[in-house]
Design a protein around this motif. Structure first.
Motif, PDB file in Angstrom:
ATOM      1  N   ALA A  53     -15.810  56.676  15.688  1.00  0.00           N
ATOM      2  CA  ALA A  53     -16.057  55.820  14.530  1.00  0.00           C
ATOM      3  C   ALA A  53     -17.511  55.392  14.412  1.00  0.00           C
ATOM      4  O   ALA A  53     -18.077  55.343  13.310  1.00  0.00           O
ATOM      5  CB  ALA A  53     -15.153  54.588  14.606  1.00  0.00           C
ATOM      6  N   ARG A  54     -18.136  55.080  15.520  1.00  0.00           N
ATOM      7  CA  ARG A  54     -19.532  54.634  15.464  1.00  0.00           C
ATOM      8  C   ARG A  54     -20.436  55.761  14.951  1.00  0.00           C
ATOM      9  O   ARG A  54     -21.339  55.528  14.134  1.00  0.00           O
ATOM     10  CB  ARG A  54     -19.993  54.159  16.844  1.00  0.00           C
ATOM     11  N   ALA A  55     -20.174  56.969  15.423  1.00  0.00           N
ATOM     12  CA  ALA A  55     -20.961  58.114  14.955  1.00  0.00           C
ATOM     13  C   ALA A  55     -20.723  58.355  13.475  1.00  0.00           C
ATOM     14  O   ALA A  55     -21.652  58.725  12.743  1.00  0.00           O
ATOM     15  CB  ALA A  55     -20.613  59.358  15.771  1.00  0.00           C
ATOM     16  N   LEU A  56     -19.490  58.146  13.010  1.00  0.00           N
ATOM     17  CA  LEU A  56     -19.191  58.316  11.585  1.00  0.00           C
ATOM     18  C   LEU A  56     -19.998  57.325  10.752  1.00  0.00           C
ATOM     19  O   LEU A  56     -20.596  57.697   9.729  1.00  0.00           O
ATOM     20  CB  LEU A  56     -17.697  58.130  11.341  1.00  0.00           C
ATOM     21  N   LEU A  57     -20.036  56.085  11.182  1.00  0.00           N
ATOM     22  CA  LEU A  57     -20.816  55.085  10.460  1.00  0.00           C
ATOM     23  C   LEU A  57     -22.303  55.429  10.495  1.00  0.00           C
ATOM     24  O   LEU A  57     -23.005  55.301   9.480  1.00  0.00           O
ATOM     25  CB  LEU A  57     -20.579  53.695  11.051  1.00  0.00           C
ATOM     26  N   THR A  58     -22.792  55.870  11.648  1.00  0.00           N
ATOM     27  CA  THR A  58     -24.198  56.255  11.765  1.00  0.00           C
ATOM     28  C   THR A  58     -24.534  57.381  10.789  1.00  0.00           C
ATOM     29  O   THR A  58     -25.575  57.354  10.114  1.00  0.00           O
ATOM     30  CB  THR A  58     -24.510  56.689  13.203  1.00  0.00           C
ATOM     31  N   LYS A  59     -23.636  58.361  10.694  1.00  0.00           N
ATOM     32  CA  LYS A  59     -23.862  59.478   9.770  1.00  0.00           C
ATOM     33  C   LYS A  59     -23.779  59.007   8.312  1.00  0.00           C
ATOM     34  O   LYS A  59     -24.534  59.486   7.462  1.00  0.00           O
ATOM     35  CB  LYS A  59     -22.853  60.586  10.042  1.00  0.00           C
ATOM     36  N   GLY A  60     -22.856  58.083   8.044  1.00  0.00           N
ATOM     37  CA  GLY A  60     -22.763  57.547   6.692  1.00  0.00           C
ATOM     38  C   GLY A  60     -24.026  56.811   6.285  1.00  0.00           C
ATOM     39  O   GLY A  60     -24.499  56.937   5.145  1.00  0.00           O
ATOM     40  N   LEU A  61     -24.594  56.053   7.199  1.00  0.00           N
ATOM     41  CA  LEU A  61     -25.847  55.357   6.919  1.00  0.00           C
ATOM     42  C   LEU A  61     -26.994  56.347   6.738  1.00  0.00           C
ATOM     43  O   LEU A  61     -27.829  56.190   5.845  1.00  0.00           O
ATOM     44  CB  LEU A  61     -26.169  54.383   8.054  1.00  0.00           C
ATOM     45  N   ALA A  62     -27.009  57.381   7.583  1.00  0.00           N
ATOM     46  CA  ALA A  62     -28.062  58.385   7.464  1.00  0.00           C
ATOM     47  C   ALA A  62     -28.012  59.085   6.111  1.00  0.00           C
ATOM     48  O   ALA A  62     -29.053  59.417   5.526  1.00  0.00           O
ATOM     49  CB  ALA A  62     -27.940  59.405   8.591  1.00  0.00           C
ATOM     50  N   ALA A  63     -26.796  59.294   5.602  1.00  0.00           N
ATOM     51  CA  ALA A  63     -26.625  59.998   4.328  1.00  0.00           C
ATOM     52  C   ALA A  63     -26.963  59.121   3.125  1.00  0.00           C
ATOM     53  O   ALA A  63     -27.106  59.631   2.009  1.00  0.00           O
ATOM     54  CB  ALA A  63     -25.191  60.509   4.207  1.00  0.00           C
ATOM     55  N   THR A  64     -27.094  57.813   3.360  1.00  0.00           N
ATOM     56  CA  THR A  64     -27.332  56.894   2.238  1.00  0.00           C
ATOM     57  C   THR A  64     -28.625  56.097   2.409  1.00  0.00           C
ATOM     58  O   THR A  64     -28.753  55.000   1.887  1.00  0.00           O
ATOM     59  CB  THR A  64     -26.150  55.920   2.083  1.00  0.00           C
ATOM     60  N   GLY A  65     -29.552  56.647   3.165  1.00  0.00           N
ATOM     61  CA  GLY A  65     -30.860  56.002   3.272  1.00  0.00           C
ATOM     62  C   GLY A  65     -31.338  55.715   4.673  1.00  0.00           C
ATOM     63  O   GLY A  65     -32.450  55.245   4.867  1.00  0.00           O
ATOM     64  N   GLY A  66     -30.473  55.986   5.671  1.00  0.00           N
ATOM     65  CA  GLY A  66     -30.874  55.765   7.052  1.00  0.00           C
ATOM     66  C   GLY A  66     -30.564  54.353   7.518  1.00  0.00           C
ATOM     67  O   GLY A  66     -30.169  53.486   6.735  1.00  0.00           O
ATOM     68  N   GLY A  67     -30.724  54.134   8.814  1.00  0.00           N
ATOM     69  CA  GLY A  67     -30.436  52.814   9.369  1.00  0.00           C
ATOM     70  C   GLY A  67     -30.630  52.805  10.859  1.00  0.00           C
ATOM     71  O   GLY A  67     -30.419  53.826  11.524  1.00  0.00           O
ATOM     72  N   ASP A  68     -31.036  51.671  11.393  1.00  0.00           N
ATOM     73  CA  ASP A  68     -31.250  51.572  12.826  1.00  0.00           C
ATOM     74  C   ASP A  68     -29.984  51.095  13.526  1.00  0.00           C
ATOM     75  O   ASP A  68     -28.952  50.845  12.904  1.00  0.00           O
ATOM     76  CB  ASP A  68     -32.430  50.640  13.125  1.00  0.00           C
ATOM     77  N   GLU A  69     -30.074  50.945  14.836  1.00  0.00           N
ATOM     78  CA  GLU A  69     -28.901  50.566  15.627  1.00  0.00           C
ATOM     79  C   GLU A  69     -28.405  49.179  15.255  1.00  0.00           C
ATOM     80  O   GLU A  69     -27.206  48.910  15.301  1.00  0.00           O
ATOM     81  CB  GLU A  69     -29.244  50.618  17.122  1.00  0.00           C
ATOM     82  N   ALA A  70     -29.306  48.308  14.848  1.00  0.00           N
ATOM     83  CA  ALA A  70     -28.891  46.958  14.449  1.00  0.00           C
ATOM     84  C   ALA A  70     -27.990  47.007  13.223  1.00  0.00           C
ATOM     85  O   ALA A  70     -27.016  46.244  13.118  1.00  0.00           O
ATOM     86  CB  ALA A  70     -30.119  46.090  14.179  1.00  0.00           C
ATOM     87  N   LEU A  71     -28.278  47.903  12.308  1.00  0.00           N
ATOM     88  CA  LEU A  71     -27.453  48.035  11.117  1.00  0.00           C
ATOM     89  C   LEU A  71     -26.091  48.625  11.463  1.00  0.00           C
ATOM     90  O   LEU A  71     -25.059  48.218  10.914  1.00  0.00           O
ATOM     91  CB  LEU A  71     -28.162  48.891  10.077  1.00  0.00           C
TER      92      LEU A  71
END
Length: 226
Positions: A53-71
């Motif tokens: 799940a965490r990787a899924l969220l990370t990929k979702g953030l990457a696909a919509t503008g990126g994001g760091d670990e805090a996000l």
């Protein structure tokens, strides 16, 4: 029946046993919306699943503008809370699956699940689908300190199911690499959540429908030394 070539057949969960893309997409888009991001499509999510799940969220953030670990840390509990509450709203077994599981059980085969989904979420989903008595073992992405493609979770799932000669059924490169690391044959479904063409998965055999699973396993048993 006792002449089936495998004692244990282990399965990946998302994209192999069930099409969970609609509910995963809804949960991911809920979290993205709370973080001020646009939604992603279910088709995009199908290629993001497989590492937890965490990787899924990370990929979702990457696909919509990126994001760091805090996000990711901020969005992760939002995703988990929503997903747990809606885990089986639209998730369904793939066509022919339950018939194949019944046929394996009739042959005396023990069934196991080895997934990178959190164990608690996996058990919640299995309960929601009424599968509590179908599987002899369930190992999730947080059951051990390591996860697939490390072979340890697969070995644990097989051992919990009683051990013996085993095969693994999956849908992604994570699954085929896990099986290879474990030295086990791998059947890959062509209708799952792979992030690459299924021909590139290097599975032992590919199947297009669960009606093909029993014959594929029987052929593997005849071809692969015990």
């Amino acid at each position: 029946m006792t002449n089936f070539p495998f004692d244990v057949v282990a399965f990946d969960l998302d994209g192999t046993l069930v099409d969970s893309a609609p509910d995963l997409t809804a949960a991911l888009n809920h979290a993205l919306g709370e973080l001020g991001r646009p939604p992603v499509s279910a088709e995009a999510v199908r290629h993001m699943v497989g590492h937890g799940a965490r990787a899924l969220l990370t990929k979702g953030l990457a696909a919509t503008g990126g994001g760091d670990e805090a996000l990711v840390e901020r969005g992760f509990p939002i995703f988990l809370d929503y997903y747990e509450a809606h885990i089986a709203d639209r998730t369904r077994p793939f066509d022919g699956l339950e018939r194949a599981l019944d046929m394996l059980a009739t042959r005396g085969v023990k069934l196991a699940i080895c997934t990178n989904k959190l164990e608690s979420l996996s058990r919640t989903l299995i309960d929601a689908l009424g599968w509590q008595d179908r599987f002899a073992a369930l190992v999730g992405g947080d059951t051990l300190p390591v996860r697939k493609p490390d072979p340890a979770p697969l070995f644990k799932a097989i051992a919990q199911a009683g051990g013996g000669r085993a095969a693994f059924i999956g849908d992604s490169i994570t699954d085929t690499l896990t099986a290879q690391a474990a030295g086990l044959p791998c059947v890959a479904v062509t209708f799952g959540f792979s992030d690459r063409p299924v021909e590139e998965l290097d599975a032992t055999v590919l199947i297009d429908h669960f009606d093909e699973l029993i014959p594929a396993l029987e052929a593997l048993g005849a071809a692969v030394p015990g």
